[in-house]
Design an enzyme around this catalytic site. Sequence first.
Site, PDB file in Angstrom:
ATOM      1  N   HIS A 177       0.727  -1.119  -0.179  1.00 36.51           N
ATOM      2  CA  HIS A 177      -0.044  -0.065   0.158  1.00 36.51           C
ATOM      3  C   HIS A 177       0.636   1.200   0.026  1.00 36.51           C
ATOM      4  O   HIS A 177       2.168   1.125  -0.056  1.00 36.51           O
ATOM      5  CB  HIS A 177      -0.932  -0.133   1.452  1.00 36.51           C
ATOM      6  CG  HIS A 177      -0.269  -0.206   2.495  1.00 36.51           C
ATOM      7  ND1 HIS A 177       0.338   0.973   3.182  1.00 36.51           N
ATOM      8  CD2 HIS A 177      -0.035  -0.854   3.641  1.00 36.51           C
ATOM      9  CE1 HIS A 177       0.705   0.818   4.208  1.00 36.51           C
ATOM     10  NE2 HIS A 177       0.714  -0.523   4.421  1.00 36.51           N
ATOM     11  N   CYS A 193       3.366  -4.893   6.858  1.00 34.95           N
ATOM     12  CA  CYS A 193       2.874  -4.565   5.254  1.00 34.95           C
ATOM     13  C   CYS A 193       4.225  -4.010   4.581  1.00 34.95           C
ATOM     14  O   CYS A 193       5.247  -3.510   5.201  1.00 34.95           O
ATOM     15  CB  CYS A 193       1.913  -3.345   5.354  1.00 34.95           C
ATOM     16  SG  CYS A 193       0.372  -4.288   5.940  1.00 34.95           S
TER      17      CYS A 193
END
Length: 285
Positions: A177, A193
């Site tokens: 992301h 992440c």
Amino acid sequence: MQPLLALLLATVPLLEPAAGGADVLGVLGTRIVKQGDSLIELARAHDVGFNAIEAANPGLDAYVPTPGAPLVVPAAWILPPSAAPGSIVVNLSEMRLYLLPGGGAAPVTYPVGIGKDRAKTPLGSFTVIGKTVAPTWYPPASMRRDDPTLPDRVPPGPDNPLGTHALRLSAGSILIHGTDEPFGIGRKFSHGCVRLYPEDIPRLFEVVPLKTPVRMVREPVKIGVRGSRVVVEAHDDPDARVDLRAEAQRQLERRGLAARVDAGKLAAALEARRGIPVDVSIDVF
């Protein structure tokens, strides 16, 4: 030309943009540090991670580099050994993502931020199972235990830690992301992440289809060929727990390149671990 800059240009291979099928992408460059520059800002300006620009310039202060000093821009990379057409590879050792589109299209690469030591980005093979524009962030229970002030949810907007776009992987809560903290690119900064600069994530999002395979790897040593020259790229990654010399030798022998390598140049490149492609070829006069 300043003496130090001349020395850098003599010892750092300036690689031309890779042709189709070549091992090396991009081109190394140099610039002169200006008053008020910082390596964090320069890294983003050249689309490289903080770790990469810091490793390539070990003599410079990261936050107050000396004005007038030469700076190596580490914008050349050897493709990871695990890279395969139609897939994404995230090499945690260099904190960089590679997308190899199918159909012979040119590879695409972006710097990334990865998980902190207590929340490492997982290794393994995954798949892109979802794509979201303007995602909402739901802080996991573990983060809310550590920080009770966190809300239940953070809506889309400039303060959303997921940024503007997110790719969901087949690995629990792991995403690729954007970010609202671009200074974390090239650092261990997330809770597992993979983060991209705000300007990079829309580009990646647009060209990655669902079901794209994703591999998270640790490959601190990469071997490549550029023209008639053999190059090596070594990264300082204590988490890899790899004997760099043995791994480099294994790759060289597998590709039939060992006889073309100067042992002294190879040892120096592996010792320096500057994260840039270094020419280790035997010179023939």
